[in-house]
Design an enzyme around this catalytic site. Structure first.
Site, PDB file in Angstrom:
ATOM      1  N   HIS A 136      -7.883  -3.791 -13.001  1.00  0.00           N
ATOM      2  CA  HIS A 136      -8.153  -2.644 -12.137  1.00  0.00           C
ATOM      3  C   HIS A 136      -7.443  -2.799 -10.796  1.00  0.00           C
ATOM      4  O   HIS A 136      -6.785  -1.874 -10.314  1.00  0.00           O
ATOM      5  CB  HIS A 136      -9.657  -2.506 -11.919  1.00  0.00           C
ATOM      6  N   GLU A 137      -7.581  -3.984 -10.192  1.00  0.00           N
ATOM      7  CA  GLU A 137      -6.947  -4.205  -8.895  1.00  0.00           C
ATOM      8  C   GLU A 137      -5.420  -4.236  -9.022  1.00  0.00           C
ATOM      9  O   GLU A 137      -4.711  -3.771  -8.130  1.00  0.00           O
ATOM     10  CB  GLU A 137      -7.457  -5.510  -8.279  1.00  0.00           C
TER      11      GLU A 137
ATOM     12  N   HIS B 264      -4.144  -0.814  -8.782  1.00  0.00           N
ATOM     13  CA  HIS B 264      -3.954  -0.331  -7.409  1.00  0.00           C
ATOM     14  C   HIS B 264      -2.590  -0.758  -6.862  1.00  0.00           C
ATOM     15  O   HIS B 264      -1.927   0.004  -6.152  1.00  0.00           O
ATOM     16  CB  HIS B 264      -5.058  -0.858  -6.504  1.00  0.00           C
TER      17      HIS B 264
END
Length: 242
Positions: free
Chosen positions: A111-112, A115
C-alpha cells in the site's frame, strides 16, 4: 452550542461510534493477518523494495520508523504510522511491517509503495491533497475558533469565515479517500504481478486494506457531519437576526 443535545446525538455519538469501529476493525484485521506467515517468508521491507524496484523507483529508500505500530498511511489511527514521505521521497514502515514476514505486513508495505508510485506518476488527487495540507491544517485548527468568536460577537461574517476554514479540512478528507483507495488497488495488483502472494494470501491482504480504507471513509463522514452542523448553526444565527 457547547452543550447542545442535538450536537451530542447527531454528531458526537455517531462520530465516536464510527471512529471506534474503524479503529477496532483495522487493528483486528492487522492482528489477524500478522499471524499468517507469507509463503515466501520475506519481510515487509523486502516486499516494498521489490515493488519499488519493479516500478523503476530504485532511488526511493525503505526505512524503519521508531513506532511499534503498523497500519496504512499516517493518520489511519494515532499509534500506527507506516507512510510514504513525498517531500523526502522516502518510504517508512513501522517495525511490525518493516521486519514482519506476515501477509498483513506485505499488504501494508505494498500500500505504501503504491503511494510512492502515485507520487512518481504525478497522480492528480495526491498532488492536490499535498498542496492543500497547509490550508487544511490551518482551517482545522482555527476554523472552530472563528466560529466561536463569530457566535460570541454575533458576527455572521466571522462565523461563516470559520465554517469556510473548517471546510478545508473536510475537502482534505475528501481528497484523501481516492488517494488511499487507489493506493490499495495498486497494492493488490502489485502483490500479484510481482508474485508476492497466492490466492489465499490475496484475500487476507485485501481484508487488511479494506479495513484500513474504512478509517478514511469514517474520517470523511465525521468531518462532513461536523461541517453540516456548524453550517446549520451559523445559518440559524443569521435567520434569528432577520
Amino acid at each position: 452550542m457547547f452543550f447542545d443535545m442535538r450536537y451530542l446525538l447527531s454528531v458526537m455519538l455517531p462520530a465516536m461510534a464510527l471512529t471506534l469501529f474503524a479503529s477496532w476493525w483495522v487493528k483486528s484485521a492487522f492482528t489477524k493477518g500478522s499471524q499468517i506467515p507469507n509463503m515466501q517468508r520475506i519481510t515487509g521491507a523486502q516486499a516494498a523494495r521489490r515493488i519499488l524496484d519493479s516500478a523503476g523507483l530504485t532511488n526511493v529508500p525503505v526505512e524503519p520508523t521508531q513506532s511499534r505500530g503498523g497500519a496504512l498511511s499516517r493518520g489511519a489511527t494515532p499509534d500506527l504510522d507506516d507512510h510514504y514521505d513525498p517531500g523526502n521521497k522516502v518510504l517508512r514502515l513501522s517495525p511490525a511491517v518493516y521486519g514482519g514476514a506476515s501477509v498483513a505486513a506485505l499488504g501494508v508495505a505494498a500500500h505504501e509503495a503504491g503511494h510512492a508510485i502515485q507520487d512518481a506518476q504525478g497522480y492528480s488527487p495526491m498532488r492536490l491533497r499535498s498542496a492543500l495540507v497547509p490550508a487544511a491544517n490551518l482551517g482545522s485548527n482555527f476554523g472552530f475558533i472563528l466560529i466561536f468568536i463569530g457566535l460570541i460577537m454575533q458576527s455572521i461574517g466571522i462565523a461563516w469565515l470559520g465554517v469556510g476554514a473548517f471546510a478545508l479540512g473536510t475537502l482534505f478528507a475528501l481528497l484523501t479517500l481516492p488517494v488511499e483507495l487507489d493506493a490499495s488497488s495498486r497494492a493488490m495488483k502489485l502483490l500479484t504481478s510481482t508474485g508476492l502472494v497466492d490466492r489465499t494470501e490475496y484475500g487476507q491482504a485485501r481484508s487488511v486494506l479494506t479495513a484500513a480504507a474504512f478509517t478514511y471513509i469514517a474520517g470523511l463522514a465525521v468531518s462532513v457531519m461536523n461541517l453540516l452542523y456548524y453550517a446549520m448553526l451559523v445559518s440559524g444565527m443569521g435567520r434569528s437576526r432577520d
